[in-house]
Write a protein that holds these residues in place. Structure first.
Motif, PDB file in Angstrom:
ATOM      1  N   TRP A 120       0.810  -1.220   0.000  1.00 53.11           N
ATOM      2  CA  TRP A 120       0.000   0.000   0.000  1.00 53.11           C
ATOM      3  C   TRP A 120       0.846   1.273   0.000  1.00 53.11           C
ATOM      4  N   VAL A 121       1.964   1.264   0.726  1.00 48.80           N
ATOM      5  CA  VAL A 121       2.804   2.462   0.834  1.00 48.80           C
ATOM      6  C   VAL A 121       3.592   2.646  -0.458  1.00 48.80           C
ATOM      7  N   PRO A 122       3.467   3.837  -1.094  1.00 49.46           N
ATOM      8  CA  PRO A 122       4.221   4.069  -2.328  1.00 49.46           C
ATOM      9  C   PRO A 122       5.734   4.044  -2.062  1.00 49.46           C
ATOM     10  N   GLU A 123       6.467   3.455  -2.969  1.00 43.63           N
ATOM     11  CA  GLU A 123       7.915   3.369  -2.826  1.00 43.63           C
ATOM     12  C   GLU A 123       8.513   4.756  -2.608  1.00 43.63           C
ATOM     13  N   GLY A 124       9.377   4.855  -1.622  1.00 40.16           N
ATOM     14  CA  GLY A 124      10.030   6.116  -1.322  1.00 40.16           C
ATOM     15  C   GLY A 124       9.217   7.063  -0.461  1.00 40.16           C
ATOM     16  N   HIS A 125       8.020   6.654  -0.024  1.00 38.98           N
ATOM     17  CA  HIS A 125       7.144   7.533   0.756  1.00 38.98           C
ATOM     18  C   HIS A 125       6.749   6.926   2.108  1.00 38.98           C
ATOM     19  N   ALA A 126       7.562   6.035   2.633  1.00 39.73           N
ATOM     20  CA  ALA A 126       7.233   5.416   3.925  1.00 39.73           C
ATOM     21  C   ALA A 126       7.282   6.467   5.035  1.00 39.73           C
ATOM     22  N   PRO A 127       6.239   6.529   5.863  1.00 37.92           N
ATOM     23  CA  PRO A 127       6.238   7.484   6.976  1.00 37.92           C
ATOM     24  C   PRO A 127       7.057   6.943   8.150  1.00 37.92           C
ATOM     25  N   ALA A 128       7.313   7.803   9.128  1.00 35.86           N
ATOM     26  CA  ALA A 128       7.808   7.310  10.408  1.00 35.86           C
ATOM     27  C   ALA A 128       6.689   6.425  10.953  1.00 35.86           C
ATOM     28  N   ARG A 129       7.037   5.259  11.507  1.00 33.03           N
ATOM     29  CA  ARG A 129       5.991   4.314  11.882  1.00 33.03           C
ATOM     30  C   ARG A 129       6.312   3.597  13.177  1.00 33.03           C
ATOM     31  N   THR A 130       5.267   3.374  13.942  1.00 31.49           N
ATOM     32  CA  THR A 130       5.329   2.572  15.153  1.00 31.49           C
ATOM     33  C   THR A 130       4.245   1.515  15.042  1.00 31.49           C
ATOM     34  N   CYS A 131       4.536   0.298  15.495  1.00 26.51           N
ATOM     35  CA  CYS A 131       3.533  -0.766  15.505  1.00 26.51           C
ATOM     36  C   CYS A 131       3.598  -1.448  16.868  1.00 26.51           C
ATOM     37  N   ILE A 132       2.452  -1.494  17.537  1.00 21.86           N
ATOM     38  CA  ILE A 132       2.393  -2.080  18.868  1.00 21.86           C
ATOM     39  C   ILE A 132       1.182  -3.003  18.980  1.00 21.86           C
ATOM     40  N   THR A 133       1.202  -3.875  19.968  1.00 19.39           N
ATOM     41  CA  THR A 133       0.005  -4.663  20.264  1.00 19.39           C
ATOM     42  C   THR A 133      -0.781  -3.925  21.347  1.00 19.39           C
ATOM     43  N   ALA A 134      -2.092  -3.968  21.205  1.00 21.97           N
ATOM     44  CA  ALA A 134      -2.961  -3.250  22.132  1.00 21.97           C
ATOM     45  C   ALA A 134      -4.363  -3.842  22.079  1.00 21.97           C
ATOM     46  N   PRO A 135      -5.121  -3.681  23.144  1.00 19.28           N
ATOM     47  CA  PRO A 135      -6.527  -4.098  23.101  1.00 19.28           C
ATOM     48  C   PRO A 135      -7.270  -3.274  22.048  1.00 19.28           C
ATOM     49  N   MET A 136      -8.256  -3.881  21.418  1.00 17.56           N
ATOM     50  CA  MET A 136      -9.066  -3.194  20.412  1.00 17.56           C
ATOM     51  C   MET A 136     -10.386  -2.739  21.029  1.00 17.56           C
ATOM     52  N   PRO A 137     -11.008  -1.716  20.433  1.00 21.05           N
ATOM     53  CA  PRO A 137     -12.270  -1.208  20.975  1.00 21.05           C
ATOM     54  C   PRO A 137     -13.462  -2.150  20.786  1.00 21.05           C
ATOM     55  N   ALA A 138     -13.317  -3.154  19.917  1.00 26.95           N
ATOM     56  CA  ALA A 138     -14.358  -4.172  19.719  1.00 26.95           C
ATOM     57  C   ALA A 138     -13.657  -5.516  19.518  1.00 26.95           C
ATOM     58  N   ASP A 139     -14.240  -6.573  20.023  1.00 25.30           N
ATOM     59  CA  ASP A 139     -13.609  -7.890  19.998  1.00 25.30           C
ATOM     60  C   ASP A 139     -13.222  -8.371  18.603  1.00 25.30           C
ATOM     61  N   GLU A 140     -14.044  -8.049  17.585  1.00 21.49           N
ATOM     62  CA  GLU A 140     -13.767  -8.573  16.248  1.00 21.49           C
ATOM     63  C   GLU A 140     -12.653  -7.816  15.520  1.00 21.49           C
ATOM     64  N   LEU A 141     -12.269  -6.651  16.019  1.00 19.44           N
ATOM     65  CA  LEU A 141     -11.223  -5.860  15.358  1.00 19.44           C
ATOM     66  C   LEU A 141      -9.847  -6.432  15.645  1.00 19.44           C
TER      67      LEU A 141
END
Length: 126
Positions: A85-106
């Motif tokens: 999805w991210v266009p080549e050369g346009h990656a943003p600063a990014r963080t990825c973490i695990t966390a509870p979701m606001p709804a069980d199915e998410l």
């Protein structure tokens, strides 16, 4: 001037200030919420594309992204969709973490900050 988009009592879908857009968390649409991490990530990013377009930005103007995963085991599958999805050369600063979701199915949620496109005005106000 601060522009707030689709403001409700608790939050706005987006806030634009000084050419920078701060978007609320985006999740998969209702049709994809029962799907796996791939389906949910694709749906979430499609919704993000629509919101970015609405405010006068796009994925090439992302500045930062924070991705929340319900399960760490979904990291590789989510990244496969993200990387396409991210266009080549346009990656943003990014963080990825695990966390509870606001709804069980998410399984995934994303919050981004993006610059407006040149000449962008922050889109329509609600």
């Amino acid at each position: 001037m601060i522009q707030r988009h689709d403001t409700q009592s608790r939050m706005s879908r987006a806030v634009v200030y000084n050419g920078v857009a701060y978007l609320c968390g985006q999740v998969a649409g209702p049709e994809a919420r029962r799907g796996d991490i791939t389906a949910q990530t694709e749906s979430m990013l499609a919704r993000l594309d629509a919101l970015l377009a609405e405010i006068g930005s796009d994925r090439e103007h992302l500045l930062s992204a924070t991705i929340y995963l319900k399960e760490g085991d979904d990291f590789a599958a989510m990244n496969a969709v993200w990387d396409a999805w991210v266009p080549e050369g346009h990656a943003p600063a990014r963080t990825c973490i695990t966390a509870p979701m606001p709804a069980d199915e998410l399984r995934v949620e994303i919050t981004v900050t993006a610059a407006l496109k040149a000449g962008g005005t922050g889109g329509r106000l609600y």
